[in-house]
Design a protein around this motif. Structure first.
Motif, mmCIF file in Angstrom:
data_model
loop_
_atom_site.group_PDB
_atom_site.id
_atom_site.type_symbol
_atom_site.label_atom_id
_atom_site.label_comp_id
_atom_site.label_asym_id
_atom_site.label_seq_id
_atom_site.Cartn_x
_atom_site.Cartn_y
_atom_site.Cartn_z
ATOM 1 N N GLY A 223 0.806 -1.217 0.000
ATOM 2 C CA GLY A 223 0.000 0.000 0.000
ATOM 3 C C GLY A 223 0.836 1.263 0.000
ATOM 4 N N ARG A 224 0.204 2.362 -0.443
ATOM 5 C CA ARG A 224 0.869 3.664 -0.420
ATOM 6 C C ARG A 224 -0.092 4.728 0.109
ATOM 7 N N ASN A 225 -0.916 4.356 1.090
ATOM 8 C CA ASN A 225 -1.772 5.340 1.757
ATOM 9 C C ASN A 225 -0.971 5.937 2.907
ATOM 10 N N LEU A 226 -0.650 7.217 2.814
ATOM 11 C CA LEU A 226 0.320 7.827 3.714
ATOM 12 C C LEU A 226 -0.179 9.151 4.268
ATOM 13 N N PRO A 227 0.263 9.529 5.486
ATOM 14 C CA PRO A 227 0.013 10.889 5.975
ATOM 15 C C PRO A 227 0.659 11.902 5.030
ATOM 16 N N SER A 228 0.153 13.120 5.047
ATOM 17 C CA SER A 228 0.609 14.133 4.092
ATOM 18 C C SER A 228 2.088 14.487 4.262
ATOM 19 N N ALA A 229 2.696 14.137 5.397
ATOM 20 C CA ALA A 229 4.119 14.409 5.598
ATOM 21 C C ALA A 229 4.994 13.503 4.743
ATOM 22 N N LEU A 230 4.429 12.402 4.268
ATOM 23 C CA LEU A 230 5.195 11.416 3.504
ATOM 24 C C LEU A 230 4.779 11.430 2.039
ATOM 25 N N LYS A 231 5.734 11.141 1.164
ATOM 26 C CA LYS A 231 5.478 11.083 -0.273
ATOM 27 C C LYS A 231 5.590 9.643 -0.766
ATOM 28 N N GLY A 232 4.618 9.227 -1.537
ATOM 29 C CA GLY A 232 4.655 7.878 -2.080
ATOM 30 C C GLY A 232 5.885 7.619 -2.916
ATOM 31 N N SER A 233 6.394 8.672 -3.575
ATOM 32 C CA SER A 233 7.567 8.521 -4.434
ATOM 33 C C SER A 233 8.844 8.229 -3.648
ATOM 34 N N ASP A 234 8.830 8.467 -2.331
ATOM 35 C CA ASP A 234 9.996 8.181 -1.497
ATOM 36 C C ASP A 234 10.082 6.704 -1.116
ATOM 37 N N PHE A 235 9.038 5.944 -1.404
ATOM 38 C CA PHE A 235 9.009 4.529 -1.038
ATOM 39 C C PHE A 235 9.244 3.660 -2.266
ATOM 40 N N GLY A 236 9.997 2.611 -2.073
ATOM 41 C CA GLY A 236 10.268 1.670 -3.148
ATOM 42 C C GLY A 236 10.316 0.255 -2.601
ATOM 43 N N TYR A 248 6.034 -10.854 12.273
ATOM 44 C CA TYR A 248 5.988 -9.548 11.624
ATOM 45 C C TYR A 248 5.525 -9.652 10.182
ATOM 46 N N GLY A 249 5.573 -10.826 9.620
ATOM 47 C CA GLY A 249 5.072 -11.033 8.272
ATOM 48 C C GLY A 249 3.751 -11.757 8.282
ATOM 49 N N ASP A 250 3.075 -11.777 9.462
ATOM 50 C CA ASP A 250 1.805 -12.471 9.628
ATOM 51 C C ASP A 250 1.933 -13.933 9.226
ATOM 52 N N GLY A 251 3.121 -14.508 9.457
ATOM 53 C CA GLY A 251 3.322 -15.917 9.165
ATOM 54 C C GLY A 251 3.604 -16.210 7.708
ATOM 55 N N ALA A 252 3.676 -15.187 6.862
ATOM 56 C CA ALA A 252 3.844 -15.406 5.429
ATOM 57 C C ALA A 252 5.291 -15.172 5.020
ATOM 58 N N VAL A 253 5.810 -16.030 4.139
ATOM 59 C CA VAL A 253 7.152 -15.873 3.616
ATOM 60 C C VAL A 253 7.136 -14.752 2.580
ATOM 61 N N THR A 254 8.122 -13.891 2.632
ATOM 62 C CA THR A 254 8.172 -12.786 1.670
ATOM 63 C C THR A 254 9.584 -12.624 1.140
ATOM 64 N N ASN A 255 9.722 -12.184 -0.077
ATOM 65 C CA ASN A 255 11.045 -11.883 -0.620
ATOM 66 C C ASN A 255 11.146 -10.436 -1.055
ATOM 67 N N GLN A 256 10.238 -9.602 -0.521
ATOM 68 C CA GLN A 256 10.274 -8.183 -0.837
ATOM 69 C C GLN A 256 10.418 -7.367 0.445
ATOM 70 N N GLN A 257 10.964 -6.172 0.305
ATOM 71 C CA GLN A 257 11.158 -5.284 1.445
ATOM 72 C C GLN A 257 10.921 -3.849 1.002
ATOM 73 N N LEU A 258 10.214 -3.103 1.834
ATOM 74 C CA LEU A 258 9.933 -1.705 1.516
ATOM 75 C C LEU A 258 11.139 -0.852 1.866
ATOM 76 N N THR A 259 11.410 0.136 1.019
ATOM 77 C CA THR A 259 12.484 1.088 1.289
ATOM 78 C C THR A 259 11.902 2.491 1.420
ATOM 79 N N TYR A 260 12.570 3.316 2.211
ATOM 80 C CA TYR A 260 12.196 4.725 2.341
ATOM 81 C C TYR A 260 13.414 5.559 1.994
ATOM 82 N N LYS A 261 13.295 6.353 0.932
ATOM 83 C CA LYS A 261 14.428 7.144 0.420
ATOM 84 C C LYS A 261 15.645 6.260 0.207
ATOM 85 N N GLY A 262 15.381 5.070 -0.318
ATOM 86 C CA GLY A 262 16.445 4.141 -0.651
ATOM 87 C C GLY A 262 16.912 3.257 0.483
#
Length: 295
Positions: A223-236, A248-262
């Protein structure tokens, strides 16, 4: 031969027929009444409004905007004194919701001075009443002028992916404390960055693997629903070469990770999935320092 009603009713078979008819009449009447009565749905006492700039956000039944305070990170109202005059508490005894809102997400908590206040997903809710000619006047229906005030007040989007929190945080390496704004997930759990990722930006996906990823689980949300202080473009998103699973992954295996400003975002297991816990700031482990993710 003609019979009177009394003589007919005296016969056993007739009595049974009469009893059955009389017994069914109330039921037939009841069924007829229930079909004729329309189902009444209560009007929502909590609504969702939206604007192009802020997306969706909560309002009261009159359409007045509701806000959250980043300093209420631990789930308690800390807006007191002069703050309380500018940000009056919101309370609704009869919670009725519509759309995708869940009434179970709303609770009631007493403030320090004994007043009831409505909470949404653990966040106390407020109105905005700025000073106008020396008087605190609540903003008009449909206004959202309180959003972003002091970088600590924001509208309440029911689908925030990442939020902003504010509290006094201890640096574990120096034992010094100070107020910080930092990123949290939708459940109020603290997010961290790893200094090693700054030093080695070309190997982000392998800077924290194995035991490191068990102690510092990667955070991911699509998701990219964010408070106005944050920009969606800063997340990757980065793709990790190893995967982890756990609470922390609700029991699910994941191979992705969110980044903020890289910078990749992580949880810390010693926070015990508890909102407002910040036990990892300043820790040195896995070869470098960990810090709360600051916007």
């Amino acid at each position: 031969m003609l019979y009177s009603l009394s003589s007919w009713a005296a016969r056993p078979a007739a009595r049974l027929t009469l009893w059955l008819l009389l017994g069914w009449l109330p039921l037939l009447s009841s069924c007829s009444d229930s079909k004729d009565k329309p189902v009444v749905t209560p009007d929502p006492t909590i609504k969702v409004a939206s604007t192009a700039s802020l997306g969706s956000f909560l309002t009261d039944k009159e359409g007045n905007t509701l806000y959250y305070f980043t300093r209420d990170t631990d789930g308690k109202n800390v807006c007191t004194g002069g703050c309380a005059a500018v940000w009056p508490i919101f309370y609704e005894a009869d919670i009725q919701v519509g759309g995708d809102l869940q009434a179970s997400d709303f609770t009631t908590q007493m403030t320090a001075d004994g007043k009831p206040q409505t909470l949404y997903k653990g966040w106390p809710l407020y109105y905005y009443a700025p000073l106008v000619n020396g008087q605190n006047v609540r903003e008009a229906t449909g206004q959202t002028s309180g959003d972003g005030v002091g970088n600590v007040w924001y509208v309440v989007n029911p689908s925030y992916s990442v939020m902003v929190a504010t509290k006094s945080v201890v640096d574990k390496s120096t034992n010094q404390s100070g107020n910080k704004n930092f990123l949290i997930d939708a459940k109020g759990r603290t997010l961290y960055t790893f200094v090693k990722d700054d030093r080695n930006p070309t190997t982000l996906a392998t800077n924290c693997t194995g035991n490191c990823a068990t102690v510092w689980p990667p955070f991911y949300t699509s998701g990219r629903n964010l408070p106005s202080a944050l920009k969606g473009s800063d997340f990757g998103t980065i793709t990790r070469t190893t995967t982890t699973s756990g609470p922390y992954g609700d029991g699910a295996v994941t191979n992705q990770q969110l980044t903020y400003k890289g910078k990749p975002l992580y949880y810390y297991t010693a926070d015990n999935q508890t909102r407002g816990q910040v036990e990892g700031n300043g820790l040195v482990s896995e070869g470098d320092k960990w810090l709360v993710a600051t916007p």
